[in-house]
Design a protein around this motif. Sequence first.
Motif, PDB file in Angstrom:
ATOM      1  N   UNK A 337       0.835  -1.201   0.000  1.00 46.92           N
ATOM      2  CA  UNK A 337       0.000   0.000   0.000  1.00 46.92           C
ATOM      3  C   UNK A 337       0.875   1.259   0.000  1.00 46.92           C
ATOM      4  N   UNK A 338       1.877   1.264   0.872  1.00 45.63           N
ATOM      5  CA  UNK A 338       2.761   2.424   0.938  1.00 45.63           C
ATOM      6  C   UNK A 338       3.513   2.612  -0.384  1.00 45.63           C
ATOM      7  N   UNK A 339       3.960   1.501  -0.974  1.00 43.93           N
ATOM      8  CA  UNK A 339       4.696   1.591  -2.240  1.00 43.93           C
ATOM      9  C   UNK A 339       3.797   2.129  -3.348  1.00 43.93           C
ATOM     10  N   UNK A 340       2.555   1.611  -3.443  1.00 43.09           N
ATOM     11  CA  UNK A 340       1.667   2.048  -4.520  1.00 43.09           C
ATOM     12  C   UNK A 340       1.318   3.527  -4.365  1.00 43.09           C
ATOM     13  N   UNK A 341       1.126   3.982  -3.131  1.00 35.30           N
ATOM     14  CA  UNK A 341       0.866   5.405  -2.923  1.00 35.30           C
ATOM     15  C   UNK A 341       2.071   6.252  -3.328  1.00 35.30           C
ATOM     16  N   UNK A 342       3.268   5.737  -3.083  1.00 32.76           N
ATOM     17  CA  UNK A 342       4.464   6.490  -3.486  1.00 32.76           C
ATOM     18  C   UNK A 342       4.575   6.580  -5.003  1.00 32.76           C
ATOM     19  N   UNK A 343       4.006   5.605  -5.713  1.00 31.08           N
ATOM     20  CA  UNK A 343       4.016   5.622  -7.180  1.00 31.08           C
ATOM     21  C   UNK A 343       2.963   6.567  -7.758  1.00 31.08           C
ATOM     22  N   UNK A 344       2.002   6.963  -6.918  1.00 34.18           N
ATOM     23  CA  UNK A 344       0.898   7.818  -7.351  1.00 34.18           C
ATOM     24  C   UNK A 344       0.224   7.252  -8.606  1.00 34.18           C
ATOM     25  N   UNK A 345      -0.040   5.947  -8.551  1.00 38.84           N
ATOM     26  CA  UNK A 345      -0.699   5.290  -9.672  1.00 38.84           C
ATOM     27  C   UNK A 345      -2.018   5.981  -9.974  1.00 38.84           C
ATOM     28  N   UNK A 346      -2.221   6.340 -11.240  1.00 33.80           N
ATOM     29  CA  UNK A 346      -3.430   7.041 -11.701  1.00 33.80           C
ATOM     30  C   UNK A 346      -3.631   8.357 -10.960  1.00 33.80           C
ATOM     31  N   UNK A 347      -2.518   8.968 -10.491  1.00 36.67           N
ATOM     32  CA  UNK A 347      -2.591  10.232  -9.790  1.00 36.67           C
ATOM     33  C   UNK A 347      -3.157  10.140  -8.390  1.00 36.67           C
ATOM     34  N   UNK A 348      -3.200   8.927  -7.820  1.00 38.27           N
ATOM     35  CA  UNK A 348      -3.853   8.691  -6.526  1.00 38.27           C
ATOM     36  C   UNK A 348      -2.802   8.406  -5.453  1.00 38.27           C
ATOM     37  N   UNK A 349      -2.969   9.030  -4.276  1.00 35.46           N
ATOM     38  CA  UNK A 349      -2.056   8.803  -3.160  1.00 35.46           C
ATOM     39  C   UNK A 349      -2.776   8.243  -1.931  1.00 35.46           C
TER      40      UNK A 349
END
Length: 452
Positions: A337-349
């Motif tokens: 979860x933390x990694x995906x938020x750091x990637x800002x996938x689809x502009x989402x944090x």
Amino acid sequence: MTPLACLLAPLLTACGGGSTDEAPLAAPDYRLTVELPQTGTLCVNLNQNDSCDAGEPAVSGTAGARQLSGTSPTLLTSPLLFIPADLAALTLTHPAARLDGQHLTPTPLSTLLQTRIGEGVPPAQALAKVLADLAPLQPGQDLAALAQLTAFNQALAELALAALKDAGTLPGMSASERQRQIWLGLVTLLPELGQHFANSPELLSLQPRFAAVLKQQQPRALITASGVTTYSDGVDYLLTSEPADHPGQDASLKQSPLRYRKLDNQGQPLPDSATQWDCVEDLNTGLIWEKKLDDPDSPRDLHRAFAWEFGNYHPLQDELDYACPNGEAICTTEQYRQWLNSQQLCGIQNWRLPHAQELMSLQHFGSLSQQDGQIATLDVRYFPDLGTGFNGFDGYYWSQTLTPSRRLESAPLSVIAPLFWGDDAGTDYPTPVQTPDDTNALQLRLVAEVTR
């Protein structure tokens, strides 16, 4: 020695060595003192439903102390339920006594504690968390402290009743369903409520804030449609009209069909014909879901499985080793979860672990699609990323929803995991976590809420 003992037994009895003069063992008598907070009925809720049923130890009357007793230990191992005579008042619960001779008082705080326990949190840990949330109010260190915070309990009740009476709060639910969601919302907001009350001893001014929490908790109706658009006569399940002898089928309900939209990596809508996309927006619920990759070098790989980690629950070393046999850096649901938020996938944090009900809203019960020869109950036009997991648990996805349903199998903590692939696709399964003898790693699909 055995024959000698048999010969001596009558002599020992005759000279006082036997037990013929002793009274038979009496059945144990368990006792509780319970406090009725107002006129109503209080019972030991053996089957843990929302009513006091026949056969459950119960007392009724006006406010005050009453005695409950019985010969079954379930008197001490089952939670209490208080149903007020005033139908507009709050139904309250209280955790099981655990010990004989306790004096228990159902309150809003005891109800929040039982709500946590009912979600699968161990009682001692649930109590410690509630007391920590109430730290600004300087509670005691035991269960009795919850009943002693009289003014705060009264303020909690006022806030809960205000939400219950507001017709715009959680519309479309029964009174019991609304109360349950209100208690869950108060559990979420409890640290903020405690701090606010310590500064200003009232809570009603937080009613708009509480309404926002409830709206976020249940943002939209998640049960929109089953995806079933054909009819069955019990043999043929692809009929185009409803047989008269098989009425009331899903296809006749005229529900909104399952509707999705592809999104690019910036969160912008794409046409249905797009061959590359990163997220999927559910146009019925408004939820946005990540799409997986077929890339073994990425944590988003559709074949990756993770150890469950959520809030204060951290995986055992056995679970980490099972999920990451090669020592992968991103091994748990929280790390991902933390990694995906750091990637800002689809502009989402603000990606998060979905609730089980949110995952189940993706179930396409009318699906005829197959992957690797097995039924797939995701709409594969938008979610073509069902992968294989571990140990035969292919197509199972972690949620954040706890359940105590497998405690009798020595699995005190389980997580509901919906299944989207195989013979049992369309169901869900309580999957043990933090259980050394039953380590698990499942697939993961995170969700987000985005206001457009």
